[in-house]
Enzyme design. Structure first.
Site, PDB file in Angstrom:
ATOM      1  N   GLU A 286      37.108 -75.886 -31.554  1.00  9.01           N
ATOM      2  CA  GLU A 286      36.169 -77.022 -30.942  1.00  9.01           C
ATOM      3  C   GLU A 286      35.511 -76.831 -29.495  1.00  9.01           C
ATOM      4  O   GLU A 286      34.534 -77.108 -29.706  1.00  9.01           O
ATOM      5  CB  GLU A 286      37.692 -77.706 -29.353  1.00  9.01           C
ATOM      6  CG  GLU A 286      36.767 -78.776 -29.045  1.00  9.01           C
ATOM      7  CD  GLU A 286      38.099 -80.032 -28.292  1.00  9.01           C
ATOM      8  OE1 GLU A 286      39.289 -79.879 -28.154  1.00  9.01           O
ATOM      9  OE2 GLU A 286      37.422 -81.132 -27.384  1.00  9.01           O
TER      10      GLU A 286
ATOM     11  N   SER B 150      37.947 -89.929 -29.069  1.00 11.60           N
ATOM     12  CA  SER B 150      36.791 -91.024 -29.918  1.00 11.60           C
ATOM     13  C   SER B 150      37.727 -91.421 -30.017  1.00 11.60           C
ATOM     14  O   SER B 150      37.852 -90.094 -31.087  1.00 11.60           O
ATOM     15  CB  SER B 150      35.759 -89.938 -29.187  1.00 11.60           C
ATOM     16  OG  SER B 150      35.798 -88.860 -28.410  1.00 11.60           O
TER      17      SER B 150
HETATM   18  C1  FAD Z   1      32.347 -88.011 -25.226  1.00 15.05           C
HETATM   19  C2  FAD Z   1      33.258 -87.697 -25.187  1.00 15.05           C
HETATM   20  C3  FAD Z   1      34.251 -87.185 -25.649  1.00 15.05           C
HETATM   21  C4  FAD Z   1      35.895 -86.311 -25.390  1.00 15.05           C
HETATM   22  N1  FAD Z   1      36.414 -87.349 -26.041  1.00 15.05           N
HETATM   23  C5  FAD Z   1      37.606 -86.649 -26.124  1.00 15.05           C
HETATM   24  C6  FAD Z   1      39.133 -86.843 -27.551  1.00 15.05           C
HETATM   25  O1  FAD Z   1      38.799 -87.757 -28.342  1.00 15.05           O
HETATM   26  N2  FAD Z   1      40.400 -86.889 -26.998  1.00 15.05           N
HETATM   27  C7  FAD Z   1      40.508 -86.818 -25.434  1.00 15.05           C
HETATM   28  O2  FAD Z   1      41.991 -86.531 -25.801  1.00 15.05           O
HETATM   29  N3  FAD Z   1      39.330 -86.452 -24.746  1.00 15.05           N
HETATM   30  C8  FAD Z   1      38.266 -86.384 -25.023  1.00 15.05           C
HETATM   31  N4  FAD Z   1      37.604 -86.709 -23.633  1.00 15.05           N
HETATM   32  C9  FAD Z   1      37.632 -85.468 -22.655  1.00 15.05           C
HETATM   33  C10 FAD Z   1      37.300 -84.605 -22.095  1.00 15.05           C
HETATM   34  O3  FAD Z   1      37.519 -83.869 -22.988  1.00 15.05           O
HETATM   35  C11 FAD Z   1      38.003 -84.779 -20.995  1.00 15.05           C
HETATM   36  O4  FAD Z   1      36.792 -85.684 -19.905  1.00 15.05           O
HETATM   37  C12 FAD Z   1      37.418 -83.305 -20.108  1.00 15.05           C
HETATM   38  O5  FAD Z   1      38.083 -82.511 -20.432  1.00 15.05           O
HETATM   39  C13 FAD Z   1      36.971 -83.385 -18.585  1.00 15.05           C
HETATM   40  O6  FAD Z   1      38.250 -84.088 -18.347  1.00 15.05           O
HETATM   41  P1  FAD Z   1      38.482 -84.841 -17.282  1.00 15.05           P
HETATM   42  O7  FAD Z   1      37.013 -85.991 -17.472  1.00 15.05           O
HETATM   43  O8  FAD Z   1      39.698 -85.682 -16.629  1.00 15.05           O
HETATM   44  O9  FAD Z   1      37.151 -84.954 -15.581  1.00 15.05           O
HETATM   45  P2  FAD Z   1      38.001 -83.514 -14.787  1.00 15.05           P
HETATM   46  O10 FAD Z   1      38.971 -82.149 -15.727  1.00 15.05           O
HETATM   47  O11 FAD Z   1      39.324 -84.072 -13.656  1.00 15.05           O
HETATM   48  O12 FAD Z   1      37.227 -82.373 -13.719  1.00 15.05           O
HETATM   49  C14 FAD Z   1      36.689 -83.579 -13.094  1.00 15.05           C
HETATM   50  C15 FAD Z   1      35.410 -83.267 -12.452  1.00 15.05           C
HETATM   51  O13 FAD Z   1      36.211 -82.026 -11.405  1.00 15.05           O
HETATM   52  C16 FAD Z   1      36.110 -80.415 -11.189  1.00 15.05           C
HETATM   53  N5  FAD Z   1      37.424 -79.868 -12.242  1.00 15.05           N
HETATM   54  C17 FAD Z   1      37.899 -79.866 -12.430  1.00 15.05           C
HETATM   55  N6  FAD Z   1      38.868 -78.544 -12.910  1.00 15.05           N
HETATM   56  C18 FAD Z   1      38.496 -77.779 -11.850  1.00 15.05           C
HETATM   57  C19 FAD Z   1      38.805 -76.399 -11.508  1.00 15.05           C
HETATM   58  N7  FAD Z   1      39.425 -76.082 -12.269  1.00 15.05           N
HETATM   59  N8  FAD Z   1      38.043 -75.988 -11.449  1.00 15.05           N
HETATM   60  C20 FAD Z   1      36.246 -76.520 -10.882  1.00 15.05           C
HETATM   61  N9  FAD Z   1      36.430 -77.500 -10.641  1.00 15.05           N
HETATM   62  C21 FAD Z   1      37.882 -78.066 -11.591  1.00 15.05           C
HETATM   63  C22 FAD Z   1      35.106 -80.566 -12.760  1.00 15.05           C
HETATM   64  O14 FAD Z   1      34.030 -79.632 -13.229  1.00 15.05           O
HETATM   65  C23 FAD Z   1      34.801 -82.129 -13.091  1.00 15.05           C
HETATM   66  O15 FAD Z   1      33.055 -82.311 -12.414  1.00 15.05           O
HETATM   67  C24 FAD Z   1      36.294 -86.637 -24.431  1.00 15.05           C
HETATM   68  C25 FAD Z   1      35.055 -86.781 -22.687  1.00 15.05           C
HETATM   69  C26 FAD Z   1      33.651 -87.092 -23.059  1.00 15.05           C
HETATM   70  C27 FAD Z   1      32.910 -87.057 -22.439  1.00 15.05           C
END
Ligand code: FAD
Length: 359
Positions: free
Chosen positions: A235, A152
């Site tokens: 955070e 972001s």
């Molecule tokens: C608006 C926004 C701003 C963001 N800004 C930043 C930023 O500035 N910098 C940055 O680095 N990141 C940023 N992110 C990323 C954010 O931190 C990640 O999207 C978040 O940590 C989730 O990771 P992922 O998208 O890889 O989803 P995943 O972790 O892969 O999750 C996908 C699905 O799998 C499920 N899941 C995953 N692991 C498990 C588990 N152990 N047990 C059960 N279910 C599970 C989740 O609940 C979800 O439904 C941002 C995200 C958003 C939406």
């Protein structure tokens, strides 16, 4: 609440009354006004908890909570300083060298620097221990290669916080290290990722042979995981996890369009908000006592996010009676809402952290 917190709330409201802005839902992600952030800095309303020598006011986390709540309640444009002031400053004060603290903290307290968070990767979001970006020693510095996603504000940032792997260990939590990069370093390429509103907040950040000077390591080499877990209390435990849609709630109430059913539901929402505020206060008190309340912060984030979504559901049936400004807030809230349970760690992962009571 301490006397200082009450005084800080008054000072924030004073500035808000003077500043020309349109309140937004989710303002901490999308309300960008560097001049406003700098004015907060000039008035001593940023870096409230930091030492005076680094531009702070040596107040408590409870004081900082008071400032944050007032800003978010109003939907004020705080994005420009949010990540740097919330996470990077405290992290540098906790783990950084004196040199890094002097280089960054006063500038962060004045909102001169804007930080983006380079944590997530295509296969490392909730599971940050799966980070694959590498930092390899090169002379007295490091050479970084990898791909970050959802960064972001990287397109407006002056610096990038980076979590990278500095050694391959059997334990995936070991071998991670935190760095500070200049955004104009050769080898950093940004590609915009548009959100549901078609707005540009996210980026993909590709790092190709980026040189990072040796003094830009935060804390201990290989201790990135333990350090980042501490950062997550800042955070996840703050009021941005329950106030993103508050401007919509307040606007509906002010517009006087809530019917008897909605007023009944509003009482239940107000009760939940009171509890969420109490937890944020307890998180702030725990941080003031030197703890890193990771599980409590995860609990606040999980239930705070569901409160934010329920505000939208509450407002939905009242929309036919709403004017343009309320509808605009509603649209912002709806399009931002899919992110509530993801950003900062997915909802299921919060449940798992809570269940384990993990530190
Ligand atoms: C608006 C926004 C701003 C963001 N800004 C930043 C930023 O500035 N910098 C940055 O680095 N990141 C940023 N992110 C990323 C954010 O931190 C990640 O999207 C978040 O940590 C989730 O990771 P992922 O998208 O890889 O989803 P995943 O972790 O892969 O999750 C996908 C699905 O799998 C499920 N899941 C995953 N692991 C498990 C588990 N152990 N047990 C059960 N279910 C599970 C989740 O609940 C979800 O439904 C941002 C995200 C958003 C939406």
């Amino acid at each position: 609440m301490t006397g200082t917190s009450g005084e800080l709330r008054r000072r924030v409201r004073e500035l808000l009354a003077e500043w020309d802005f349109t309140p937004r839902c989710d303002a901490w992600m999308s309300g960008y006004d560097p001049a406003f952030s700098q004015e907060l800095g000039r008035r001593g309303l940023l870096a409230v908890t930091w030492p005076k020598e680094f531009g702070g006011a040596e107040g408590s986390n409870v004081d900082r909570l008071a400032v944050s709540e007032e800003l978010l309640r109003a939907g004020a444009p705080v994005t420009a300083h949010w990540v740097g002031e919330r996470q990077l400053g405290p992290s540098l004060l906790r783990h950084g060298t004196r040199e890094l603290q002097e280089e960054f903290c006063p500038g962060l307290a004045r909102a001169e620097y804007r930080f983006a968070l380079g944590m997530s990767e295509p296969d490392a979001g909730s599971d940050l221990a799966a980070v694959r970006t590498t930092a390899v020693r090169e002379g007295d510095g490091w050479r970084v290669n990898g791909r970050k996603i959802w960064t972001s504000g990287a397109h407006r940032a002056t610096h990038l916080y980076l979590l990278a792997r500095t050694s391959k260990e059997e334990d995936k939590h070991a071998g991670l290290t935190e760095f500070v990069l200049d955004m104009d370093s050769p080898g950093i390429t940004l590609s915009p990722i548009l959100d549901l509103r078609g707005e540009h907040h996210f980026n993909e950040t590709v790092l190709e042979d980026v040189h990072v000077p040796g003094h830009r390591v935060i804390g201990r080499i290989g201790a990135g995981w333990q350090q980042v877990v501490g950062q997550l209390s800042f955070e996840r435990g703050g009021p941005e996890r329950y106030l993103s849609t508050y401007p919509l709630l307040a606007a509906v109430v002010r517009a006087g369009i809530a019917d008897d059913i909605a007023l009944g539901e509003l009482r239940a929402l107000a009760g939940r908000l009171t509890i969420l505020r109490r937890w944020a206060l307890e998180t702030a008190l725990a941080m003031d006592a030197g703890h890193t309340p990771v599980a409590r912060a995860a609990m606040s984030k999980y239930l705070g996010n569901s409160f934010e979504r329920d505000v939208i559901e509450w407002a939905r049936p009242l929309l036919p009676h709403a004017d343009r400004s309320v509808r605009a807030l509603y649209d912002q809230a709806v399009t931002a809402s899919p992110a509530f349970g993801l950003r900062g760690g997915a909802a299921q992962v919060m449940l798992s952290v809570i269940a384990k009571g993990r530190k």
